[in-house]
Design a protein around this motif. Sequence first.
Motif, PDB file in Angstrom:
ATOM      1  N   VAL A 152     137.792  44.945  25.717  1.00  0.00           N
ATOM      2  CA  VAL A 152     138.033  44.786  27.143  1.00  0.00           C
ATOM      3  C   VAL A 152     138.711  43.434  27.327  1.00  0.00           C
ATOM      4  O   VAL A 152     138.245  42.421  26.809  1.00  0.00           O
ATOM      5  CB  VAL A 152     136.719  44.859  27.944  1.00  0.00           C
ATOM      6  N   LEU A 153     139.839  43.448  28.047  1.00  0.00           N
ATOM      7  CA  LEU A 153     140.569  42.226  28.377  1.00  0.00           C
ATOM      8  C   LEU A 153     140.693  42.203  29.892  1.00  0.00           C
ATOM      9  O   LEU A 153     141.431  42.996  30.469  1.00  0.00           O
ATOM     10  CB  LEU A 153     141.949  42.221  27.712  1.00  0.00           C
ATOM     11  N   THR A 154     139.933  41.343  30.524  1.00  0.00           N
ATOM     12  CA  THR A 154     139.805  41.392  31.978  1.00  0.00           C
ATOM     13  C   THR A 154     139.916  40.012  32.606  1.00  0.00           C
ATOM     14  O   THR A 154     139.672  39.003  31.950  1.00  0.00           O
ATOM     15  CB  THR A 154     138.452  42.034  32.367  1.00  0.00           C
ATOM     16  N   SER A 155     140.256  40.025  33.876  1.00  0.00           N
ATOM     17  CA  SER A 155     140.241  38.764  34.633  1.00  0.00           C
ATOM     18  C   SER A 155     138.892  38.586  35.328  1.00  0.00           C
ATOM     19  O   SER A 155     138.632  37.556  35.942  1.00  0.00           O
ATOM     20  CB  SER A 155     141.374  38.752  35.669  1.00  0.00           C
ATOM     21  N   SER A 156     138.030  39.575  35.202  1.00  0.00           N
ATOM     22  CA  SER A 156     136.720  39.520  35.839  1.00  0.00           C
ATOM     23  C   SER A 156     135.882  38.376  35.290  1.00  0.00           C
ATOM     24  O   SER A 156     135.814  38.155  34.086  1.00  0.00           O
ATOM     25  CB  SER A 156     135.967  40.840  35.610  1.00  0.00           C
ATOM     26  N   GLN A 157     135.228  37.674  36.197  1.00  0.00           N
ATOM     27  CA  GLN A 157     134.345  36.575  35.810  1.00  0.00           C
ATOM     28  C   GLN A 157     132.869  36.965  35.984  1.00  0.00           C
ATOM     29  O   GLN A 157     131.991  36.138  35.819  1.00  0.00           O
ATOM     30  CB  GLN A 157     134.643  35.337  36.673  1.00  0.00           C
ATOM     31  N   TYR A 158     132.625  38.226  36.329  1.00  0.00           N
ATOM     32  CA  TYR A 158     131.254  38.674  36.586  1.00  0.00           C
ATOM     33  C   TYR A 158     130.492  38.858  35.283  1.00  0.00           C
ATOM     34  O   TYR A 158     130.924  39.598  34.402  1.00  0.00           O
ATOM     35  CB  TYR A 158     131.248  39.990  37.369  1.00  0.00           C
ATOM     36  N   TYR A 159     129.363  38.201  35.180  1.00  0.00           N
ATOM     37  CA  TYR A 159     128.556  38.337  33.958  1.00  0.00           C
ATOM     38  C   TYR A 159     128.082  39.779  33.782  1.00  0.00           C
ATOM     39  O   TYR A 159     127.843  40.230  32.669  1.00  0.00           O
ATOM     40  CB  TYR A 159     127.367  37.365  33.963  1.00  0.00           C
ATOM     41  N   GLN A 160     127.982  40.525  34.908  1.00  0.00           N
ATOM     42  CA  GLN A 160     127.560  41.920  34.821  1.00  0.00           C
ATOM     43  C   GLN A 160     128.547  42.754  33.992  1.00  0.00           C
ATOM     44  O   GLN A 160     128.150  43.687  33.311  1.00  0.00           O
ATOM     45  CB  GLN A 160     127.417  42.564  36.216  1.00  0.00           C
ATOM     46  N   ASP A 161     129.832  42.396  34.070  1.00  0.00           N
ATOM     47  CA  ASP A 161     130.822  43.136  33.286  1.00  0.00           C
ATOM     48  C   ASP A 161     130.604  42.918  31.795  1.00  0.00           C
ATOM     49  O   ASP A 161     130.720  43.852  31.002  1.00  0.00           O
ATOM     50  CB  ASP A 161     132.248  42.728  33.688  1.00  0.00           C
ATOM     51  N   ALA A 162     130.285  41.708  31.397  1.00  0.00           N
ATOM     52  CA  ALA A 162     130.001  41.432  29.985  1.00  0.00           C
ATOM     53  C   ALA A 162     128.755  42.200  29.541  1.00  0.00           C
ATOM     54  O   ALA A 162     128.717  42.766  28.443  1.00  0.00           O
ATOM     55  CB  ALA A 162     129.819  39.940  29.751  1.00  0.00           C
ATOM     56  N   GLU A 163     127.750  42.237  30.413  1.00  0.00           N
ATOM     57  CA  GLU A 163     126.531  42.988  30.079  1.00  0.00           C
ATOM     58  C   GLU A 163     126.827  44.476  29.968  1.00  0.00           C
ATOM     59  O   GLU A 163     126.317  45.158  29.073  1.00  0.00           O
ATOM     60  CB  GLU A 163     125.455  42.742  31.142  1.00  0.00           C
ATOM     61  N   LEU A 164     127.659  44.990  30.869  1.00  0.00           N
ATOM     62  CA  LEU A 164     128.020  46.406  30.831  1.00  0.00           C
ATOM     63  C   LEU A 164     128.823  46.717  29.571  1.00  0.00           C
ATOM     64  O   LEU A 164     128.588  47.735  28.912  1.00  0.00           O
ATOM     65  CB  LEU A 164     128.805  46.781  32.090  1.00  0.00           C
ATOM     66  N   ALA A 165     129.738  45.836  29.215  1.00  0.00           N
ATOM     67  CA  ALA A 165     130.541  46.034  27.994  1.00  0.00           C
ATOM     68  C   ALA A 165     129.642  46.149  26.774  1.00  0.00           C
ATOM     69  O   ALA A 165     129.895  46.953  25.873  1.00  0.00           O
ATOM     70  CB  ALA A 165     131.539  44.891  27.824  1.00  0.00           C
ATOM     71  N   ASP A 166     128.572  45.368  26.745  1.00  0.00           N
ATOM     72  CA  ASP A 166     127.633  45.404  25.619  1.00  0.00           C
ATOM     73  C   ASP A 166     126.917  46.749  25.500  1.00  0.00           C
ATOM     74  O   ASP A 166     126.420  47.094  24.430  1.00  0.00           O
ATOM     75  CB  ASP A 166     126.582  44.295  25.744  1.00  0.00           C
TER      76      ASP A 166
END
Length: 135
Positions: free
Chosen positions: A95-109
Amino acid sequence: MTRQIKVLIIDDDEINNLICTKVIKDYNPEMLVESLTSSTKGLTHLEDLVKNNPEDLPDVILLDINMPTISGWDFIREYRKMMTAIESEKIKLFVLTSSQYYQDAELADQYREVQKLFTKPLTSDILKEIDAYLN
């Protein structure tokens, strides 16, 4: 002779796709880069490759998550249904994103298909990290 690494960029931002292509080519001119501007196009393209030219499947997918119509998360769910275990093992999805939301990193995991989440812009340091997944 080493084989050429194929990179597929899926991002609705055409400027970002051009920048990513340049960064990748500067990092390794031998890499083959293709970019598509929607998750729908990405899924259709991969489905066609699976059916007709599986040897041309990308080694790396760089996926944006915030896209209209079908988000990157929706793409991953459809990708999961489409790819066999062998195919999805071959392809390293990032995932290569401009999102800064920690939730996105958790979801990616939570998605086994996602190797790692990176924040834009793409850099040579990120590409070095991606390279490590390929060896």
